[in-house]
Design a protein around this motif. Structure first.
Motif, PDB file in Angstrom:
ATOM      1  N   ASN A   1      11.082   5.697  10.073  1.00  0.00           N
ATOM      2  CA  ASN A   1       9.908   5.327   9.432  1.00  0.00           C
ATOM      3  C   ASN A   1      10.113   3.920   8.463  1.00  0.00           C
ATOM      4  OD1 ASN A   1       8.364   7.129  10.583  1.00  0.00           O
ATOM      5  ND2 ASN A   1       8.465   8.347   8.833  1.00  0.00           N
ATOM      6  N   GLN A   2      11.547   4.048   7.852  1.00  0.00           N
ATOM      7  CA  GLN A   2      11.531   2.735   7.039  1.00  0.00           C
ATOM      8  C   GLN A   2      11.828   1.431   8.089  1.00  0.00           C
ATOM      9  OE1 GLN A   2      14.859   4.707   4.776  1.00  0.00           O
ATOM     10  NE2 GLN A   2      14.170   3.468   3.265  1.00  0.00           N
ATOM     11  N   ALA A   3      12.650   1.727   8.988  1.00  0.00           N
ATOM     12  CA  ALA A   3      13.022   0.571  10.159  1.00  0.00           C
ATOM     13  C   ALA A   3      11.761   0.216  10.833  1.00  0.00           C
ATOM     14  CB  ALA A   3      14.018   1.011  11.057  1.00  0.00           C
ATOM     15  N   ALA A   4      10.664   1.083  11.119  1.00  0.00           N
ATOM     16  CA  ALA A   4       9.420   0.976  11.845  1.00  0.00           C
ATOM     17  C   ALA A   4       8.239   0.068  10.810  1.00  0.00           C
ATOM     18  CB  ALA A   4       8.838   2.095  12.155  1.00  0.00           C
ATOM     19  N   ALA A   5       8.602   0.327   9.411  1.00  0.00           N
ATOM     20  CA  ALA A   5       7.607  -0.474   8.793  1.00  0.00           C
ATOM     21  C   ALA A   5       8.137  -1.785   8.515  1.00  0.00           C
ATOM     22  CB  ALA A   5       7.461   0.011   7.345  1.00  0.00           C
ATOM     23  N   VAL A   6       9.270  -2.070   8.542  1.00  0.00           N
ATOM     24  CA  VAL A   6       9.827  -3.734   8.587  1.00  0.00           C
ATOM     25  C   VAL A   6       9.638  -4.256   9.981  1.00  0.00           C
ATOM     26  CG1 VAL A   6      12.052  -4.928   8.793  1.00  0.00           C
ATOM     27  CG2 VAL A   6      11.807  -3.049   6.843  1.00  0.00           C
ATOM     28  N   HIS A   7       9.866  -3.334  11.094  1.00  0.00           N
ATOM     29  CA  HIS A   7       9.575  -3.959  12.243  1.00  0.00           C
ATOM     30  C   HIS A   7       8.083  -4.492  12.621  1.00  0.00           C
ATOM     31  CE1 HIS A   7       9.014  -3.519  16.831  1.00  0.00           C
ATOM     32  NE2 HIS A   7      10.169  -4.357  16.582  1.00  0.00           N
ATOM     33  N   ASP A   8       7.003  -3.538  12.018  1.00  0.00           N
ATOM     34  CA  ASP A   8       5.652  -3.789  12.284  1.00  0.00           C
ATOM     35  C   ASP A   8       5.452  -4.934  11.246  1.00  0.00           C
ATOM     36  OD1 ASP A   8       5.169  -1.746  13.714  1.00  0.00           O
ATOM     37  OD2 ASP A   8       4.223  -0.440  12.052  1.00  0.00           O
TER      38      ASP A   8
ATOM     39  N   TRP B   1      -0.521   3.905   7.780  1.00  0.00           N
ATOM     40  CA  TRP B   1      -0.291   4.034   6.426  1.00  0.00           C
ATOM     41  C   TRP B   1      -0.235   2.939   5.613  1.00  0.00           C
ATOM     42  CZ3 TRP B   1       0.894   8.780   4.684  1.00  0.00           C
ATOM     43  CH2 TRP B   1       1.217   9.963   5.915  1.00  0.00           C
ATOM     44  N   VAL B   2      -0.069   2.767   4.375  1.00  0.00           N
ATOM     45  CA  VAL B   2      -0.161   1.558   3.425  1.00  0.00           C
ATOM     46  C   VAL B   2       1.142   1.827   2.570  1.00  0.00           C
ATOM     47  CG1 VAL B   2      -1.946   2.269   1.792  1.00  0.00           C
ATOM     48  CG2 VAL B   2      -1.637  -0.060   2.143  1.00  0.00           C
ATOM     49  N   LEU B   3       1.656   0.703   2.431  1.00  0.00           N
ATOM     50  CA  LEU B   3       2.801   0.795   1.333  1.00  0.00           C
ATOM     51  C   LEU B   3       2.351   0.553  -0.024  1.00  0.00           C
ATOM     52  CD1 LEU B   3       4.124  -0.129   3.968  1.00  0.00           C
ATOM     53  CD2 LEU B   3       6.024  -1.529   2.431  1.00  0.00           C
ATOM     54  N   THR B   4       2.842   1.488  -0.849  1.00  0.00           N
ATOM     55  CA  THR B   4       2.396   1.274  -2.209  1.00  0.00           C
ATOM     56  C   THR B   4       3.407   0.678  -3.231  1.00  0.00           C
ATOM     57  OG1 THR B   4       3.419   3.767  -2.655  1.00  0.00           O
ATOM     58  CG2 THR B   4       1.130   3.767  -1.974  1.00  0.00           C
ATOM     59  N   ALA B   5       4.184   0.313  -2.391  1.00  0.00           N
ATOM     60  CA  ALA B   5       5.294  -0.562  -3.142  1.00  0.00           C
ATOM     61  C   ALA B   5       5.972  -1.503  -2.239  1.00  0.00           C
ATOM     62  CB  ALA B   5       6.490   0.289  -4.013  1.00  0.00           C
TER      63      ALA B   5
ATOM     64  N   GLY C   1       1.070  -2.917   0.091  1.00  0.00           N
ATOM     65  CA  GLY C   1      -0.540  -3.078   0.493  1.00  0.00           C
ATOM     66  C   GLY C   1      -0.324  -3.401   2.027  1.00  0.00           C
ATOM     67  N   PHE C   2       0.687  -3.462   2.651  1.00  0.00           N
ATOM     68  CA  PHE C   2       1.142  -3.822   4.042  1.00  0.00           C
ATOM     69  C   PHE C   2       0.716  -2.511   4.773  1.00  0.00           C
ATOM     70  CE2 PHE C   2       3.379  -3.643   8.111  1.00  0.00           C
ATOM     71  CZ  PHE C   2       2.675  -4.769   8.482  1.00  0.00           C
ATOM     72  N   GLN C   3      -0.026  -2.729   5.772  1.00  0.00           N
ATOM     73  CA  GLN C   3      -0.440  -1.416   6.578  1.00  0.00           C
ATOM     74  C   GLN C   3       0.314  -1.213   7.773  1.00  0.00           C
ATOM     75  OE1 GLN C   3      -4.518  -0.842   8.697  1.00  0.00           O
ATOM     76  NE2 GLN C   3      -4.879   0.227   6.851  1.00  0.00           N
ATOM     77  N   THR C   4       0.672  -0.159   8.104  1.00  0.00           N
ATOM     78  CA  THR C   4       1.760   0.192   9.165  1.00  0.00           C
ATOM     79  C   THR C   4       1.473   1.326   9.935  1.00  0.00           C
ATOM     80  OG1 THR C   4       4.053   0.525   9.972  1.00  0.00           O
ATOM     81  CG2 THR C   4       3.473   1.411   7.611  1.00  0.00           C
ATOM     82  N   ASP C   5       1.678   1.699  11.212  1.00  0.00           N
ATOM     83  CA  ASP C   5       1.559   2.893  12.071  1.00  0.00           C
ATOM     84  C   ASP C   5       2.779   3.442  12.025  1.00  0.00           C
ATOM     85  OD1 ASP C   5       2.452   1.344  14.228  1.00  0.00           O
ATOM     86  OD2 ASP C   5       0.560   1.661  15.286  1.00  0.00           O
ATOM     87  N   LEU C   6       3.786   2.776  11.386  1.00  0.00           N
ATOM     88  CA  LEU C   6       5.151   3.385  11.546  1.00  0.00           C
ATOM     89  C   LEU C   6       5.592   3.212  13.144  1.00  0.00           C
ATOM     90  CD1 LEU C   6       4.952   6.183   9.059  1.00  0.00           C
ATOM     91  CD2 LEU C   6       5.947   3.980   8.612  1.00  0.00           C
ATOM     92  N   ALA C   7       6.361   4.260  13.614  1.00  0.00           N
ATOM     93  CA  ALA C   7       6.924   3.985  14.863  1.00  0.00           C
ATOM     94  C   ALA C   7       5.609   4.568  16.145  1.00  0.00           C
ATOM     95  CB  ALA C   7       8.062   5.011  15.100  1.00  0.00           C
ATOM     96  N   SER C   8       4.951   3.527  16.253  1.00  0.00           N
ATOM     97  CA  SER C   8       3.991   3.683  17.362  1.00  0.00           C
ATOM     98  C   SER C   8       4.393   4.206  18.727  1.00  0.00           C
ATOM     99  CB  SER C   8       3.000   2.787  17.215  1.00  0.00           C
ATOM    100  OG  SER C   8       3.720   1.526  17.720  1.00  0.00           O
TER     101      SER C   8
END
Length: 124
Positions: A66-73, A21-25, A43-50
């Motif tokens: 998902n929010q926490a996983a994006a920050v963690h990634d 996934w890619v952040l749109t904001a 624009g940061f790319q994440t796989d969320l909770a892998s």
């Protein structure tokens, strides 16, 4: 008080179903445990909770926080903090979004046990 200052906004990163996934904001998280605010850029790319797709493990911990996983990634790729602090932020941010304590502990234990394999070298 720890809190997300913006909402997670995502879109599929490409035309494949690879879980990227890619952040749109920008996603902004204020952390008490780290005593700072993190900005995950647009624009940061994440796989969320892998989480491994093993049935019991995924059932217990997958597709949550998902929010926490994006920050963690982001923290794992940017190295703005130590790996230990990145994992603590995951646990804290999961609590902020209402993930039950037992699930937060499982997620934290998983990244402590297997996260070293994904701790990207600085500058990559």
């Amino acid at each position: 008080m720890s809190q997300f200052l913006t909402k997670l906004q995502l879109e599929v990163a490409d035309n494949t179903d690879d879980g990227k996934w890619v952040l749109t904001a920008a996603l902004i998280y204020q952390s008490d445990v780290a005593k700072r605010t993190f900005v995950v850029p647009k624009g940061f790319q994440t796989d969320l909770a892998s989480v491994p797709r093993l049935p019991v493990i995924f059932l217990l911990t997958g597709d949550t926080s998902n929010q926490a996983a994006a920050v963690h990634d982001y923290l794992y790729s940017s190295h703005e903090v130590s790996r230990e602090m990145a994992d603590a932020v995951l646990r804290e941010a999961s609590e902020v979004t209402g993930v039950p304590a037992w699930r937060r502990w499982l997620m934290w234990a998983g990244v402590r046990a297997g996260g070293a394999l994904h701790w990207e070298p600085a500058g990559t």
